[in-house]
Structures are given as structure tokens and as C-alpha cells.
Motif scaffolding. Structure first.
Motif, PDB file in Angstrom:
ATOM      1  N   TYR A 116       7.257   2.053 -12.836  1.00  0.00           N
ATOM      2  CA  TYR A 116       8.405   2.435 -12.008  1.00  0.00           C
ATOM      3  C   TYR A 116       8.082   3.660 -11.161  1.00  0.00           C
ATOM      4  CZ  TYR A 116      13.011   3.992 -10.565  1.00  0.00           C
ATOM      5  OH  TYR A 116      14.080   4.409  -9.811  1.00  0.00           O
ATOM      6  N   ASP A 117       7.372   4.630 -11.756  1.00  0.00           N
ATOM      7  CA  ASP A 117       6.989   5.827 -11.008  1.00  0.00           C
ATOM      8  C   ASP A 117       6.069   5.462  -9.846  1.00  0.00           C
ATOM      9  OD1 ASP A 117       6.918   8.947 -11.124  1.00  0.00           O
ATOM     10  OD2 ASP A 117       4.825   8.366 -10.881  1.00  0.00           O
ATOM     11  N   GLU A 118       5.195   4.493 -10.058  1.00  0.00           N
ATOM     12  CA  GLU A 118       4.270   4.081  -9.004  1.00  0.00           C
ATOM     13  C   GLU A 118       4.996   3.357  -7.870  1.00  0.00           C
ATOM     14  OE1 GLU A 118       0.662   4.348  -8.730  1.00  0.00           O
ATOM     15  OE2 GLU A 118       1.127   5.978 -10.098  1.00  0.00           O
ATOM     16  N   ILE A 119       5.845   2.400  -8.227  1.00  0.00           N
ATOM     17  CA  ILE A 119       6.482   1.595  -7.174  1.00  0.00           C
ATOM     18  C   ILE A 119       7.596   2.354  -6.458  1.00  0.00           C
ATOM     19  CG2 ILE A 119       5.896  -0.589  -8.297  1.00  0.00           C
ATOM     20  CD1 ILE A 119       8.746  -0.775  -9.288  1.00  0.00           C
ATOM     21  N   SER A 120       8.063   3.453  -7.075  1.00  0.00           N
ATOM     22  CA  SER A 120       9.104   4.250  -6.418  1.00  0.00           C
ATOM     23  C   SER A 120       8.515   5.423  -5.633  1.00  0.00           C
ATOM     24  CB  SER A 120      10.100   4.784  -7.457  1.00  0.00           C
ATOM     25  OG  SER A 120       9.464   5.647  -8.386  1.00  0.00           O
ATOM     26  N   PHE A 121       7.191   5.441  -5.484  1.00  0.00           N
ATOM     27  CA  PHE A 121       6.517   6.522  -4.756  1.00  0.00           C
ATOM     28  C   PHE A 121       7.064   6.605  -3.330  1.00  0.00           C
ATOM     29  CE2 PHE A 121       3.042   9.314  -3.676  1.00  0.00           C
ATOM     30  CZ  PHE A 121       2.644   9.824  -4.908  1.00  0.00           C
ATOM     31  N   ASP A 122       7.406   7.809  -2.913  1.00  0.00           N
ATOM     32  CA  ASP A 122       7.908   8.127  -1.560  1.00  0.00           C
ATOM     33  C   ASP A 122       9.328   7.633  -1.290  1.00  0.00           C
ATOM     34  OD1 ASP A 122       5.767   9.621  -0.445  1.00  0.00           O
ATOM     35  OD2 ASP A 122       4.633   7.792  -0.101  1.00  0.00           O
ATOM     36  N   THR A 123       9.949   6.932  -2.242  1.00  0.00           N
ATOM     37  CA  THR A 123      11.316   6.440  -1.999  1.00  0.00           C
ATOM     38  C   THR A 123      12.337   7.575  -2.022  1.00  0.00           C
ATOM     39  OG1 THR A 123      11.556   5.903  -4.357  1.00  0.00           O
ATOM     40  CG2 THR A 123      10.851   4.126  -2.897  1.00  0.00           C
ATOM     41  N   HIS A 124      11.917   8.778  -2.398  1.00  0.00           N
ATOM     42  CA  HIS A 124      12.810   9.939  -2.354  1.00  0.00           C
ATOM     43  C   HIS A 124      13.300  10.186  -0.929  1.00  0.00           C
ATOM     44  CE1 HIS A 124      14.270  14.033  -3.132  1.00  0.00           C
ATOM     45  NE2 HIS A 124      13.646  14.380  -2.025  1.00  0.00           N
ATOM     46  N   HIS A 125      12.482   9.858   0.048  1.00  0.00           N
ATOM     47  CA  HIS A 125      12.847  10.086   1.449  1.00  0.00           C
ATOM     48  C   HIS A 125      13.845   9.024   1.908  1.00  0.00           C
ATOM     49  CE1 HIS A 125       9.639  13.043   1.623  1.00  0.00           C
ATOM     50  NE2 HIS A 125       8.786  12.131   1.190  1.00  0.00           N
ATOM     51  N   THR A 126      14.946   9.478   2.466  1.00  0.00           N
ATOM     52  CA  THR A 126      15.998   8.556   2.917  1.00  0.00           C
ATOM     53  C   THR A 126      15.475   7.567   3.940  1.00  0.00           C
ATOM     54  OG1 THR A 126      17.615  10.320   2.563  1.00  0.00           O
ATOM     55  CG2 THR A 126      18.320   8.438   3.879  1.00  0.00           C
ATOM     56  N   ASN A 127      14.555   8.024   4.821  1.00  0.00           N
ATOM     57  CA  ASN A 127      14.033   7.182   5.897  1.00  0.00           C
ATOM     58  C   ASN A 127      12.757   6.453   5.506  1.00  0.00           C
ATOM     59  OD1 ASN A 127      16.085   8.300   7.640  1.00  0.00           O
ATOM     60  ND2 ASN A 127      14.824  10.142   7.780  1.00  0.00           N
ATOM     61  N   TYR A 128      12.605   6.241   4.227  1.00  0.00           N
ATOM     62  CA  TYR A 128      11.404   5.638   3.655  1.00  0.00           C
ATOM     63  C   TYR A 128      10.966   4.362   4.382  1.00  0.00           C
ATOM     64  CZ  TYR A 128       9.048   2.754   0.038  1.00  0.00           C
ATOM     65  OH  TYR A 128       8.203   1.930  -0.659  1.00  0.00           O
ATOM     66  N   GLU A 129      11.914   3.511   4.738  1.00  0.00           N
ATOM     67  CA  GLU A 129      11.593   2.226   5.362  1.00  0.00           C
ATOM     68  C   GLU A 129      11.191   2.376   6.836  1.00  0.00           C
ATOM     69  OE1 GLU A 129      11.451  -0.716   4.049  1.00  0.00           O
ATOM     70  OE2 GLU A 129      12.302  -0.398   2.064  1.00  0.00           O
ATOM     71  N   GLN A 130      11.537   3.507   7.475  1.00  0.00           N
ATOM     72  CA  GLN A 130      11.285   3.671   8.908  1.00  0.00           C
ATOM     73  C   GLN A 130      10.126   4.604   9.244  1.00  0.00           C
ATOM     74  OE1 GLN A 130      14.790   4.042   7.824  1.00  0.00           O
ATOM     75  NE2 GLN A 130      14.822   1.830   8.135  1.00  0.00           N
ATOM     76  N   ILE A 131       9.551   5.276   8.226  1.00  0.00           N
ATOM     77  CA  ILE A 131       8.473   6.240   8.475  1.00  0.00           C
ATOM     78  C   ILE A 131       7.117   5.546   8.404  1.00  0.00           C
ATOM     79  CG2 ILE A 131       7.353   8.341   7.628  1.00  0.00           C
ATOM     80  CD1 ILE A 131      10.070   9.240   6.564  1.00  0.00           C
ATOM     81  N   ALA A 132       6.203   5.958   9.285  1.00  0.00           N
ATOM     82  CA  ALA A 132       4.854   5.395   9.289  1.00  0.00           C
ATOM     83  C   ALA A 132       3.873   6.436   9.811  1.00  0.00           C
ATOM     84  CB  ALA A 132       4.793   4.128  10.139  1.00  0.00           C
ATOM     85  N   GLN A 133       2.613   6.198   9.531  1.00  0.00           N
ATOM     86  CA  GLN A 133       1.528   7.017  10.075  1.00  0.00           C
ATOM     87  C   GLN A 133       0.780   6.176  11.111  1.00  0.00           C
ATOM     88  OE1 GLN A 133      -1.429   8.191   7.185  1.00  0.00           O
ATOM     89  NE2 GLN A 133      -2.141   9.913   8.409  1.00  0.00           N
ATOM     90  N   VAL A 134       0.379   6.791  12.199  1.00  0.00           N
ATOM     91  CA  VAL A 134      -0.347   6.069  13.243  1.00  0.00           C
ATOM     92  C   VAL A 134      -1.832   6.046  12.877  1.00  0.00           C
ATOM     93  CG1 VAL A 134      -0.917   5.970  15.694  1.00  0.00           C
ATOM     94  CG2 VAL A 134       1.342   6.785  14.973  1.00  0.00           C
ATOM     95  N   ARG A 135      -2.417   4.845  12.947  1.00  0.00           N
ATOM     96  CA  ARG A 135      -3.849   4.668  12.682  1.00  0.00           C
ATOM     97  C   ARG A 135      -4.488   3.923  13.851  1.00  0.00           C
ATOM     98  NH1 ARG A 135      -6.008   5.074   7.538  1.00  0.00           N
ATOM     99  NH2 ARG A 135      -7.537   3.475   8.104  1.00  0.00           N
ATOM    100  N   LYS A 136      -5.808   4.017  13.917  1.00  0.00           N
ATOM    101  CA  LYS A 136      -6.536   3.265  14.937  1.00  0.00           C
ATOM    102  C   LYS A 136      -7.443   2.237  14.257  1.00  0.00           C
ATOM    103  CE  LYS A 136      -9.812   7.111  15.265  1.00  0.00           C
ATOM    104  NZ  LYS A 136     -10.258   8.214  16.122  1.00  0.00           N
ATOM    105  N   ARG A 137      -7.778   1.209  15.014  1.00  0.00           N
ATOM    106  CA  ARG A 137      -8.586   0.113  14.480  1.00  0.00           C
ATOM    107  C   ARG A 137      -9.534  -0.361  15.578  1.00  0.00           C
ATOM    108  NH1 ARG A 137      -7.050  -5.682  13.819  1.00  0.00           N
ATOM    109  NH2 ARG A 137      -8.214  -6.555  12.056  1.00  0.00           N
ATOM    110  N   PHE A 138     -10.779  -0.607  15.221  1.00  0.00           N
ATOM    111  CA  PHE A 138     -11.761  -1.011  16.227  1.00  0.00           C
ATOM    112  C   PHE A 138     -12.851  -1.845  15.556  1.00  0.00           C
ATOM    113  CE2 PHE A 138     -12.362   3.319  14.743  1.00  0.00           C
ATOM    114  CZ  PHE A 138     -13.618   3.270  14.173  1.00  0.00           C
ATOM    115  N   THR A 139     -13.566  -2.606  16.369  1.00  0.00           N
ATOM    116  CA  THR A 139     -14.627  -3.488  15.875  1.00  0.00           C
ATOM    117  C   THR A 139     -15.954  -3.083  16.489  1.00  0.00           C
ATOM    118  OG1 THR A 139     -13.074  -5.326  15.665  1.00  0.00           O
ATOM    119  CG2 THR A 139     -15.412  -5.877  15.700  1.00  0.00           C
TER     120      THR A 139
END
Length: 880
Positions: A118-141
Motif C-alpha cells: 500500500y505504501d508503494e502504490i500510494s507513492f506521491d498520492t499525497h499531492h492533490t494534483n497527482y493525476e495532472q503532474i508530469a516531468q518532461v523527458r526527451k527521447r531519441f534514436t
């Protein structure tokens, strides 16, 4: 005359459902009413009223019971069941202890694993905007190798471009620097705290609970917000708002807010302060120079979606960011490398932290599933013990079942009785398991590096506990209940009950399942530890013994490095000092745009870059393969470079020493003067990245001071002397040091925790299995007491009797070993595939696990077998 009667099918329906004692009276009244209505209202209305009357009579009190009995006192019945169950527990204390203890242990393990999961799957759910927050990453080949990869280190201009062109999709687009250690100071009080420089929208995006101040607290470039624990450490009960402090003794800030400490199970749980991104830019010239630099990837970008925007929509929109917004001079490379931007959702940060082809592809979610399954299986092992002992002792309850059936009990009543007795055991085991979890939770937290607790105050906990009890009770009780209630009373009471050879087959199958699970866990644990040891034994290219690192966290270090070095050498406990731009156990900079003689245009040109000072090679004792180290004897070394073995192979040069590495269209160049063996600075489980080491003889880019303690001096003796030097020369700086070998050891932290947890669960699983085996062995010995007595009288030895009683159990364990070996190989081989630098699964691991299981089985069974074999036959045969 037939047409004068009511509808026949309804009359038959009434006779079918009506209680026999009421049927004649009610049917007579119905027929009388029908005749009257037919005369006065006609047959159609009489038939309709008859249908209504029959349907209204279809109710409790008139419907006959499903069975031919009615239990009018269910409370008394269940009270009797529990009383009989309690008496049986007291009468058979040994078996009761095994049943309750084993089940409680299984439930306790399942609870601990449940809390961890439960502690693992609830990670970061403390933040109200949990579903809308993301980090920007890049991808290349890589066009040369076809390998697709990515990263989260972003270029400065990307943030501004996203704000200009994509703001309709994002509520917040925040530039940030990496979370790192900083010294906060007020006068002489200094505290080393983890902090992050991030744009002003962070408090709102992360839904920080502001105890003082507002979400606008970071709008001032010279502001800072502190966690409550940090504010208390500095000011106690005083109001910290508008108080001043320094960051790294070079950034003056004013406290504008205090927020409630974030829980440990969040990405930002260790962050104790936030300060504005603008302050970081103003305070670091190199960051200012990156504002329009598309070649330096050194920053983080976080976003929060607009309420009406989905993660899929935003990802699709920014995918071709590079083609639309990248600089014109890079468009050719952008097309060649198929560069993309993508969003890495917060809900994947913790559980999906491993990447394949630049996309999240697993990570801790594997262990969540693994330990979740282990928890279910450990509980199943305990339930199997209960089922085995209950069915094994069936002959003890056979006469009771026969008598009850003879005096009128039906199968359902007997099932209810045995299920009730089982639930009594489960309830007692649950109470005991709560006590076990409460007592062991602190030790488990230390082992798993968690802060778990039993949420007694939350109703959801008790609801889950109730479901847990019901499932465990049903799982462990239904088979024994139906098995025991199926005995035929005539055979039982005549003494003719013969269970047959197949009666024990289900018990044997369950024992095989138990030991299969246990052996798989043992093999898995051994493979995990072997992989950790394999990585530990990997040559790392330098000597980390006696090395400590001190971060340069104060501007007053500038111009004093040579003085510090001389003073340290004069202490008699230090043999060398050097500096670098990154820690020895990490790489902070990756830079592209390099060219060299014969370079394939399709080949990627990015390398990890570390600036070092003279004597760095001597300090870490790196191993030269070709050429020489940096030397003060060669002034040209200011334009020299040392490369690692991987980089030398990548360049494709037969003799790289003397060759030039160029950048900025040939404006800058460095001559390769040496090739060293790879320094393992990142993951010990992955191939080392190609690396360049530049000489920083002006100390302009260094950030870490490295000190080598003499082998003849202990750390306890050396550290006070080293600290005294720092306090003397740079009194304003905080002396915060780290042992390099300890920092390197942290790279194995996750695998070691998994190994320790797997070891714990394997030990508990084998213990629960042995507990059940012990109970079965003792029952078999008791059941065959007279046979053993006769055999002893006929001349059987103790060894022969031991073999006779042990062979069946040993055979079952051998079968479980044969099943567990391919299963364990399949699972652990798949687990190892995620490591590029990995061990092989040796045959002796399976042999050792199998022999261990056999030895444990023999020890468990032998106690009861030898005890029965040594018993006096006169006592066992006295009743004959």
C-alpha cells in the motif's frame, strides 16, 4: 365443469410453495372466495383475483422451508458451535498451538506485505494534483546503432518555448534544478538540508499545506519556504516569517512561508526547502549562459496539465516539439535522431522508474507484484496447514459426525459447525497476528527503510481486516468442513470407516504446494544476493578506501584550495587532496557536439564530462592503459583530455593518444594524453558510459573536494584534524563530508533491501511449512502407534521405523523440489534480464536449496519419528 375451476398452473404453484401444515386450510379458503367472486363478478374477474391472492401468499411464514427443519434458535446453535470449538482447542493444545500460531504468522506476514504494498502504490498520492503532474523527458534514436534512449536532463530554452507555444495545455510549466544538499545558515547556526530551486508555481502545483504564508510565497526571487521541521530547528516556537538566512553562504533570502513536512512516500519527501528558480539563475553565471544554449542539458522541467487536458492529448501535442521549436541549425540532427518530447506522469515516477526505448517499462512495480504474490502464498501456506491438520484428524471427529447425523443433523448444519469452529481459530489468529505486527513493525521498517504503521483509527483498515478475516476463514475452512461432514453415519458408527489410500492425496498435494513455494523463495533469495555480490566484485577502476568528499558549499573556498591542501598534508593523516566537478560516484554533466578524426556523421557525439584538478588520478588511483596523467610539468595540459576505455573504443581510433577532440565547429580542441580503465561512477549493474576528463587548473568548475586518508590513520583520528583545517581556513563553511565507499554502497541499496525482505519471507515460509509438517508428522506417528509397537515387537529397529515414518514426507519434498527448480529458474532469469551486467544462475544454487529443504524436512519429521520409534511397545499395545 373443468372451465369452472381457477387457473390450474397457479393452483399447482400454490400447492408447491405452501407449507404442508397450512396448505389444506388456505386452499379451502381460496376456493371458497373464488366461487363467491365467480357468482357475483364473473369468471374473468374471479380468475384475476385468484392470481393476485396466490402471489400475495408467496411470502415468509407461508412458504415451506427449503429443508424439512426449521432452526428457531440460531443464536443458541452458533453459541453451541463456538463452545464445542473452544473445548476442542483446549483438548488438543498442541495442534491448537500449531494451527493458531501458524495461521497468525501467515496473517502477520500478509499484513506486513500489505502495508508495504500500500505504501508503494500510494507513492506521491499525497499531492492533490497527482493525476495532472508530469516531468518532461526527451527521447531519441541513435541512427548508427538503432538504439532508442532518453533522459530527464533538459535544455534551458525548452521551458520558455513550452510556455510560449503550449500554455493552453498546461496550468504550470516549471523550470527546476536538481534536488541536492545545501547549507542553510543564520549567523553561526548552520544546517545541511536537501532543497530544490524551482519556479514560483511549485507550492500550488505540489499542493503544499502552507502553515504560514501563501502559494505566492516564492514570487520574490530572494525568498525561501521552509518545511515545519526545518523552521522549528532554526526558530523553535518563534515566527520565522520575514526572517533572513543564507543558502550556501552566498544567497541571501527571506523566509516567506512554512509548509507541513511532506510524507516520506513522495518524490519530494526529503526536500526541506524550496527557493525560486530565478535566484539560482542570478547566483550562477554558468546557468545564465545556458539561457539560449540548446547544447547543455542540465535542468528539470515539471508541468501540471490544464483541467480539461488529458495526459495523452498533451503527449501527442508536444511529441514533435523539436521539429517545430528547435533551432534551425539543429534541425538536421533533430530529424536524424528522431528527437521527441514526452511527459513522464507523476503516477509512474516511483513504480515505473526503469526505461526501455526511452519509455517507462517497469521498476519497483515488479517487486510490488512479487511481494504481493508472496504475501498471498505465505497466507495460503498457513491455510494449508490448517486444512491438512483438520482433515488428517478426521477419524477423531468421525464418531461425532456419525452421532450428529444419526440424531437428525443434516450436512448443512455440520458444515456450519465446522466453519464456525474454523472462524474461531481465524479470529484468535487475527488477534495474535495484530500483536505480532505491532511488535515487529519497527524492525520491519528499519529493514525496508519505511515508516509504516497500523492505521487503527481508520475505518477502512477495519473494513479490510473484516474482509481479510472472512477470506482467510473461508479459504481455510470450506474444504475441511465439507470433507468432515460427508462421512456416512452407518459406516462411522459400525467402525467400518476406511478412508482409503486416496484420502490423503489432497493433503499430499497441499504439502507439495507449500514446499514448492518455499523452495522458489529460497532460490530467489540466493540469486538476488549472488547478483549483488557479482556487482560488488566488479572492478571499478579506482580505489575508494579512505576517500572522503566535501562539497564546496561556500564562496569563501575560492582562492584557498592550495592553502587547504598544504594544511591537510601537514596534519600527517592525509596523503592527497584533489577536486572535481562531480562526485566520484556520480556524473553530473553530459555534453554533446564533439567531433574527432574519422568520425561517422551518423554517430552520437555526447559524452559524460568531469572536470578534475591535478593529482585527481593519483588520489583515486585510476589505472592508465595508454599515455600519461595530467602533470604540472606540461603547460599544454590546459588543453588536454583524458578519456576512459569505453570512450576509446567508441572513437574507433587505433591509437587515440595524441588525437584531437574538437567542439564548437572546431573553435575549441583538446589533445588526448591518456586512456584510463573505466571508472564505475554510475550504476554498477550497467556498462560505464563513455567519459571525458578535462583539467580544471583554475578551479573554475569544481564543486567537490576529495581527500585521501592515510592507511595508517583511522577515520576517528583523521576527521577531527581535517575538520580543524577547514574551520581554520574557511570558518564560514559547513564541514559536511561523505565517505566515498558508503556512497558507492548506496547503489546496491534497493537490491539489498529486496534481498533482505525476500530472505525474511523465505524463512517465514519455510517455518510455516515446517510447522504444518511437524503437526502432520506427529499425527501420523500417533495414528500408527500400535503399528509401530507391533513392528518393534517383531524386531524392527529404530532406524527402520524412522525410515518408514519419514519416507513419505521426503518423497513429497523431492517432488516439490523438482517442480520448484524450473519455476524459480524462469522467474529469476527474467528478473536478471533487466541488468546488463549480471551473474549467471549456477546449478549449485538449485542443489543447495534442494538439499537445504530436504535437511529441514528430515529435522522436522525426525523428532516425531524417533520419538515414536523409541516409545515402549507395551504401552501402545496395552489396549489390544
Amino acid at each position: 365443469m373443468k372451465n369452472d375451476r381457477p387457473p390450474n398452473f397457479l393452483l399447482r404453484f400454490f400447492r408447491w410453495f405452501c407449507h404442508p401444515k397450512l396448505r389444506d386450510h388456505i386452499e379451502g379458503d381460496l376456493m371458497e372466495l373464488y366461487e363467491e367472486r365467480k357468482i357475483h363478478r364473473g369468471k374473468r374477474k374471479a380468475d384475476f383475483k385468484f392470481i393476485v391472492d396466490v402471489l400475495l401468499l408467496f411470502r415468509f411464514g407461508i412458504i415451506k422451508p427449503v429443508r424439512e427443519y426449521r432452526n428457531l434458535n440460531t443464536f443458541g446453535m452458533y453459541k453451541s458451535y463456538f463452545k464445542i470449538g473452544w473445548r476442542n482447542l483446549l483438548r488438543n493444545k498442541g495442534y491448537s498451538l500449531i494451527n493458531i500460531g501458524g495461521l497468525a504468522l501467515g496473517m502477520a506476514v500478509a499484513m506486513l506485505i500489505g502495508l508495504w504494498v500500500y505504501d508503494e502504490i500510494s507513492f506521491d498520492t499525497h499531492h492533490t494534483n497527482y493525476e495532472q503532474i508530469a516531468q518532461v523527458r526527451k527521447r531519441f534514436t541513435d541512427p548508427n546503432t538503432g538504439i532508442t534512449s532518453g533522459g530527464d536532463a533538459m535544455q534551458f530554452p525548452i521551458g520558455a518555448s513550452l510556455k510560449s507555444n503550449y500554455s493552453q495545455y498546461f496550468k504550470h510549466i516549471l523550470m527546476a534544478f536538481w534536488v541536492s544538499d545545501h547549507v542553510l545558515s543564520i549567523d553561526d547556526k548552520k544546517l545541511l538540508k536537501i532543497g530544490e530551486f524551482i519556479e514560483a508555481g511549485a507550492p500550488e502545483m505540489l499542493s503544499l499545506k502552507m502553515l504560514r504564508g501563501t502559494y505566492a510565497a516564492l514570487n520574490d526571487p530572494h525568498s525561501i519556504i521552509l518545511s515545519k521541521s526545518t523552521a522549528d530547528a532554526f526558530f523553535g516556537n518563534d515566527d520565522p516569517i520575514n526572517k533572513s538566512l543564507k543558502i550556501d553562504n552566498r544567497m541571501d533570502v527571506t523566509i516567506t512561508g512554512v509548509y507541513e513536512d511532506l510524507p516520506q512516500n513522495t518524490r519530494f519527501g526529503e526536500v526541506k526547502f524550496f527557493s525560486p528558480w530565478d535566484l539560482w539563475v542570478l547566483s550562477n553565471d554558468w546557468v545564465k549562459r545556458c539561457e539560449n544554449n540548446w547544447g547543455n542539458s542540465s535542468f528539470n522541467i515539471y508541468v501540471q496539465l490544464q483541467p480539461n487536458t488529458s495526459m495523452e492529448t498533451a503527449n501527442a501535442v508536444i511529441k514533435d516539439f523539436w521539429f517545430k521549436n528547435g533551432p534551425k541549425d539543429l534541425q538536421e540532427d533533430i530529424k536524424k535522431y528522431k528527437a521527441e518530447l514526452l511527459l513522464y506522469p507523476m503516477k509512474q515516477w516511483h513504480l515505473y522508474s526503469e526505461f526501455k526505448n526511452g519509455l517507462p517499462a517497469g521498476g519497483r512495480i515488479t517487486f510490488v507484484w512479487l511481494f504481493g504474490i508472496v504475501g498471498v502464498f505465505v497466507l495460503l501456506l498457513a491455510c494449508i496447514n490448517f486444512m491438512n491438520l483438520s482433515t488428517a484428524r478426521s477419524e477423531k471427529r468421525a464418531r461425532e459426525v456419525g452421532v450428529r447425523k444419526a440424531i437428525g443433523s443434516v450436512t448443512l448444519q455440520l458444515v456450519q459447525q465446522f466453519v464456525s469452529e474454523s472462524f474461531l481459530v481465524v479470529m484468535l489468529a487475527f488477534v495474535l497476528s495484530l500483536a505480532m505486527v505491532s511488535l515487529s513493525l519497527s524492525l520491519f521498517n528499519e529493514l525496508a527503510e519505511k515508516k509504516l504503521s497500523l492505521p487503527f483509527s481508520q475505518p477502512i483498515f477495519w473494513l479490510i481486516s473484516l474482509v481479510f478475516i472472512l477470506l482467510t476463514g473461508l479459504l481455510s475452512s470450506l474444504y475441511p468442513a465439507f470433507y468432515l461432514s460427508s462421512f456416512q453415519p452407518v459406516k462411522v458408527l459400525k467402525g467400518a470407516l476406511r478412508l482409503g489410500r486416496l484420502a490423503s492425496l489432497p493433503r499430499k498435494v497441499l504439502v507439495v504446494v507449500q514446499f514448492t513455494v518455499s523452495v522458489v523463495l529460497i532460490i530467489g533469495t540466493m540469486v538476488v544476493y549472488r547478483q549483488i555480490q557479482y556487482a560488488r566484485d566488479r572492478p571499478i577502476g579506482y580505489n575508494r578506501e579512505g576517500l572522503i568528499s566535501v562539497p564546496q558549499n561556500d564562496p569563501n573556498y575560492n582562492g584557498k584550495y592550495d592553502v587547504i591542501k598544504n594544511e591537510l598534508l601537514n596534519t600527517g593523516v592525509v596523503s592527497a587532496m584533489a577536486l572535481s566537478s562531480s562526485p566520484i560516484t556520480d556524473v553530473w554533466n553530459n555534453v554533446g557536439g564533439f567531433t574527432w578524426s574519422g568520425k561517422d556523421p551518423e554517430l552520437a557525439s555526447d559524452f559524460s564530462m568531469t572536470n578534475v584538478t591535478y593529482d585527481f588520478g593519483n588520489l583515486v588511483n585510476w589505472q592508465m592503459m595508454m599515455g600519461r596523467d595530467f602533470s604540472r610539468s606540461f603547460k599544454s595540459d590546459s588543453a588536454a583530455i583524458i578519456i576512459n576505455e569505453t570512450a576509446a573504443k567508441y572513437l574507433g581510433l587505433k591509437n587515440p593518444v595524441g588525437e584531437l577532440i574538437k567542439a564548437n565547429d572546431g573553435k575549441d580542441s583538446w589533445q588526448i594524453i591518456g586512456v584510463i580503465k573505466d571508472l564505475i561512477m554510475t550504476s554498477p549493474y550497467s556498462p560505464e558510459h563513455r567519459a571525458f576528463f578535462f583539467l580544471d587548473f583554475k578551479y573554475s568548475a569544481v564543486s567537490q573536494i576529495h581527500i585521501k586518508i592515510k592507511p595508517t590513520a583511522s577515520a576517528r583520528e583523521a576527521l577531527p584534524k581535517i575538520e580543524a583545517v577547514f574551520k581554520k581556513i574557511v570558518p564560514s563553511a559547513s564541514f559536511d563530508y561523505k565517505f566515498v565507499d558508503q556512497e558507492y554502497a548506496k547503489k546496491f541499496g534497493q537490491e539489498e533491501r529486496i534481498g533482505k525482505l525476500a530472505s525474511l519471507f523465505a524463512i517465514l515460509a519455510i517455518f510455516i511449512s515446517c510447522l504444518g509438517l511437524f503437526g502432520l508428522a506427529s499425527f501420523v506417528a500417533e495414528q500408527r502407534t500400535q503399528e509401530i509397537g507391533i513392528r518393534k515387537v517383531m524386531g524392527a529397529s529404530v532406524l527402520n521405523l524412522w525410515k518408514m515414518l519419514s519416507k513419505d514426507f521426503v518423497l513429497l519434498v523431492i517432488i516439490s523440489i523438482l517442480i520448484s527448480i524450473p519455476a524459480a529458474y524462469y522467474f529469476m532469469n527474467n528478473w536478471l534480464q533487466k541488468y546488463e551486467y549480471r551473474t549467471e544462475i549456477a546449478w549449485w544454487i538449485f542443489a543447495l536449496a534442494g538439499l537445504g529443504a530436504l535437511l529441514i524436512t528430515l529435522l522436522t519429521v525426525s523428532f516425531q519419528s524417533i520419538k515414536a520409534a523409541l516409545a515402549n511397545p507395551a504401552k501402545s499395545l496395552r489396549s489390544e
